[in-house]
Design an enzyme around this catalytic site. Sequence first.
Site, short mmCIF file in Angstrom:
data_model
loop_
_atom_site.label_atom_id
_atom_site.label_comp_id
_atom_site.label_asym_id
_atom_site.label_seq_id
_atom_site.Cartn_x
_atom_site.Cartn_y
_atom_site.Cartn_z
N LYS A 27 -11.10 -4.24 -2.71
CA LYS A 27 -12.18 -3.27 -2.86
C LYS A 27 -11.68 -1.85 -3.10
CE LYS A 27 -13.24 -3.96 1.91
NZ LYS A 27 -12.00 -3.77 2.65
N LYS A 47 0.81 -1.22 0.00
CA LYS A 47 0.00 0.00 0.00
C LYS A 47 0.84 1.27 0.00
CE LYS A 47 -4.40 -1.70 1.61
NZ LYS A 47 -5.56 -1.54 2.45
N LYS A 64 -4.19 -9.61 -5.65
CA LYS A 64 -5.45 -10.06 -5.06
C LYS A 64 -6.58 -9.08 -5.38
CE LYS A 64 -5.73 -7.89 -0.61
NZ LYS A 64 -6.76 -7.81 0.38
N1 AQP Z 1 -9.01 -11.18 -2.62
C1 AQP Z 1 -9.32 -11.76 -1.48
N2 AQP Z 1 -9.48 -13.10 -1.40
C2 AQP Z 1 -9.81 -13.70 -0.23
N3 AQP Z 1 -10.00 -13.00 0.93
C3 AQP Z 1 -9.85 -11.67 0.88
N4 AQP Z 1 -9.97 -10.70 1.82
C4 AQP Z 1 -9.72 -9.49 1.27
N5 AQP Z 1 -9.44 -9.64 -0.03
C5 AQP Z 1 -9.51 -10.97 -0.30
C6 AQP Z 1 -10.33 -10.94 3.21
O1 AQP Z 1 -11.43 -10.10 3.50
C7 AQP Z 1 -11.32 -9.68 4.86
C8 AQP Z 1 -11.53 -8.19 4.94
O2 AQP Z 1 -10.42 -7.52 4.59
P1 AQP Z 1 -10.22 -6.00 4.98
O3 AQP Z 1 -11.32 -5.17 4.49
O4 AQP Z 1 -9.98 -5.86 6.43
O5 AQP Z 1 -8.90 -5.61 4.27
P2 AQP Z 1 -8.11 -6.27 3.14
O6 AQP Z 1 -7.66 -7.63 3.52
O7 AQP Z 1 -7.03 -5.31 2.78
O8 AQP Z 1 -9.23 -6.36 1.99
P3 AQP Z 1 -9.36 -5.52 0.66
O9 AQP Z 1 -10.65 -5.87 0.02
O10 AQP Z 1 -8.12 -5.68 -0.16
O11 AQP Z 1 -9.48 -4.05 1.24
P4 AQP Z 1 -8.61 -2.79 0.88
O12 AQP Z 1 -8.62 -2.69 -0.60
O13 AQP Z 1 -9.29 -1.65 1.56
O14 AQP Z 1 -7.25 -3.02 1.45
C9 AQP Z 1 -9.99 -10.17 5.39
O15 AQP Z 1 -10.21 -11.34 6.14
C10 AQP Z 1 -9.23 -10.48 4.15
O16 AQP Z 1 -8.27 -11.49 4.35
#
Ligand code: AQP
Length: 328
Positions: free
Chosen positions: A195, A111, A192
């Site tokens: 969002k 990030k 990955k």
């Molecule tokens: N691509 C993915 N595949 C499987 N699991 C995923 N998770 C996120 N992306 C994937 C799981 O979703 C949960 C919530 O995650 P988060 O919102 O706390 O942050 P993150 O892991 O950083 O998810 P994002 O969607 O990528 O959010 P942003 O873009 O804001 O950083 C976690 O359990 C994560 O493992």
Amino acid sequence: MPRVLSGIQPSGQLTLGNYIGAIQNFVKLQETHECFFMVVDLHAITVPQEPAALREQTESVAALFIAAGIDPAKASVFAQSHVAAHAELGWLFTTLAYMGELERMTQFKDKSNGKDSVGAGLFVYPTLMAADILMYNADLVPVGDDQKQHLELTRDLAARFNQRYGDMFTIPEPYIPKVGARIMSLDDGTKKMSKSNPNPGSYIALLDPPDVIRKKISRATTDSGREVQFNPAEKPEVSNLMSIYSHCAGITLEEITARYEGQGYGAFKKDLAEHVVAKLEPLQQRYAEIRSSGEIHQILKQGAEQVSGIAEKTLRDAKERMGFLLPR
Ligand code: AQP
């Protein structure tokens, strides 16, 4: 009952990756565990958020929890910022962590990569996550594969605290799904699905309308071959689409390969889109009902009330052990 805690950031529209990697396990675990599911808004602000969007997304994530099947009568659903002890315990754990271990976190590296200025909050993100988990002495933490490293740090910080100040915190275990622990981006099979990706074509949002889902899947990157085969090293994009298919249609990867033998990617993608649409339809309907009822505020209020006694006690115990003079 053993305890489960997990959280999701309201940092954008929840994706199919969040659902398959995390939320579907929340729903299963609420039947057998004492569960705490948070909308981690304090974590979301580690990257800039527009205030109105943050409010809307916080409500939306909570409503999606319920729409996906989390039952507030079985699990505590709350917003992280509604329980003030999280920020304070987070600070205590920040003082226990070392710069070197935070610098090794791949989420921080990803990030902050290429940015001129990187918020300090992003750097200490994992210490707040440790506080969230340890606050409730969670035994299990259902997360996607990307959060495994943060969970290892949580375990180290718990052990460090216990060693310095006496046994207090449970060392939590990760709970990572066997299929779908890392759903990849639709435009790049090596990244990955996220969002917060600025390209909405890279993810399927849980609230995407059917035609948007169809379009995104038809445009998803594949490769120059024709074989629908699961081989993440050589065919990362097709393998990722197969994982999504397997999850949404409830069939195995082998069955998918057999079904599309000799047909190329066109038929496979078309059917995949219909399976995703069908999987999300009931969730989207329920979501619309919950949002229009306005009940989410009451659910979050009740959730915060349920957990705040535990949180305040943990914080007080931790402070006492660390040598703070507690008010009498
Ligand atoms: N691509 C993915 N595949 C499987 N699991 C995923 N998770 C996120 N992306 C994937 C799981 O979703 C949960 C919530 O995650 P988060 O919102 O706390 O942050 P993150 O892991 O950083 O998810 P994002 O969607 O990528 O959010 P942003 O873009 O804001 O950083 C976690 O359990 C994560 O493992």
